[in-house]
Design a protein around this motif. Structure first.
Motif, mmCIF file in Angstrom:
data_model
loop_
_atom_site.group_PDB
_atom_site.id
_atom_site.type_symbol
_atom_site.label_atom_id
_atom_site.label_comp_id
_atom_site.label_asym_id
_atom_site.label_seq_id
_atom_site.Cartn_x
_atom_site.Cartn_y
_atom_site.Cartn_z
ATOM 1 N N SER A 113 0.828 -1.200 0.000
ATOM 2 C CA SER A 113 0.000 0.000 0.000
ATOM 3 C C SER A 113 0.864 1.252 0.000
ATOM 4 O O SER A 113 2.047 1.224 0.342
ATOM 5 C CB SER A 113 -0.928 0.012 1.222
ATOM 6 O OG SER A 113 -0.177 0.049 2.417
ATOM 7 N N TYR A 124 4.367 -2.667 3.162
ATOM 8 C CA TYR A 124 3.957 -3.997 2.727
ATOM 9 C C TYR A 124 4.011 -4.989 3.883
ATOM 10 O O TYR A 124 4.813 -4.860 4.805
ATOM 11 C CB TYR A 124 4.806 -4.480 1.552
ATOM 12 C CG TYR A 124 6.297 -4.551 1.796
ATOM 13 C CD1 TYR A 124 6.920 -5.747 2.107
ATOM 14 C CD2 TYR A 124 7.086 -3.405 1.692
ATOM 15 C CE1 TYR A 124 8.281 -5.813 2.326
ATOM 16 C CE2 TYR A 124 8.448 -3.453 1.896
ATOM 17 C CZ TYR A 124 9.045 -4.662 2.215
ATOM 18 O OH TYR A 124 10.395 -4.715 2.441
ATOM 19 N N ALA A 231 -3.200 0.750 -3.393
ATOM 20 C CA ALA A 231 -2.677 -0.525 -2.886
ATOM 21 C C ALA A 231 -2.933 -1.617 -3.905
ATOM 22 O O ALA A 231 -3.798 -1.501 -4.787
ATOM 23 C CB ALA A 231 -3.338 -0.869 -1.549
#
Length: 237
Positions: A113, A124, A231
């Motif tokens: 994201s 992450y 994301a």
């Protein structure tokens, strides 16, 4: 009667002329200039190589995460907080990571994201299943947990594109595997391009076409945007 012998000591001091001094200083200045130029060039090359090496290391880390989870995923989701992708597709798009994960309580996988307030920073983590067997016996229970969260700074953007590749244009779209193209770009110019086969991907709908390469209706997706949160989620049911 002995005569005294007088020895006359003659000492000569020869000084440099002004012309010789000027020439010497000029030669030393030119030599020093060459040395500084070579040193500056070497330091510049070292600095550039160091930056590229760091960017390469970061890009490879991101690529490794993508490959690890994409190959196993049954569902791939593009997330944009403004919902811009949702107008074209609902099968693999979402406007909120938390809501997406809540709607799939048993799914595991990896999520990357990016907050629009700091678009060069990626966050992450993975989502994994922990199986616990009661001490006194009984049936094991499965709990979905969030793994350690990591952050990585210094990323320009990552572009993704979902597509299917036919062996010939008569091949049915459902008879081919899905692929994910990725292009990881770093601020100083280093980039990695590649693709990964999505062996188990089931939630993505592709355009109907007789072309050899068939894409999705939403087109390219860019992670790291200054306008809204983004994301990508690789989930396995």
């Amino acid at each position: 009667m002995l005569k005294k012998k007088f020895i006359k000591k003659v000492s000569t001091k020869k000084a440099y002329t002004l012309v010789e001094l000027i020439v010497t200083v000029a030669i030393l200045s030119i030599t020093a200039g060459f040395g500084i130029g070579i040193f500056t060039s070497a330091m510049g090359n070292y600095s550039t190589a160091s930056i590229r090496a760091k960017e390469q290391e970061k890009a490879l880390e991101i690529e490794s995460f993508i490959l690890r989870y994409a190959r196993l995923s049954s569902d791939v989701y593009f997330v944009t907080s403004d919902g811009s992708k949702n107008t074209k597709n609902t099968d693999h798009t979402s406007d909120n990571v938390a809501n997406l994960l809540n709607s799939k309580p048993s799914a595991v996988g990896g999520i990357i994201s990016c907050d629009h307030t700091n678009p060069e920073r990626l966050t992450y983590y993975d989502r994994y299943a922990e199986i616990t067997t009661p001490a006194g016996g009984g049936s094991p229970t499965t709990e979905i947990k969030k793994g350690a969260e990591f952050q990585l700074d210094g990323v320009k953007d990552i572009k993704f594109q979902l597509y299917k590749q036919k062996a010939d244009n008569t091949e049915g779209i459902n008879d081919t595997f899905a692929y994910l193209n990725y292009n990881i770009e770093m601020p100083e110019g280093y980039s990695i391009k590649g693709n990964v086969m999505l062996y188990n991907c089931q939630n993505v709908t592709f355009n109907t076409s007789s072309a050899y390469t068939v894409t999705t209706a939403d087109g390219e997706f860019t992670l790291c945007d200054m306008s809204y949160d983004t994301a990508i989620a690789f989930l396995q049911q």
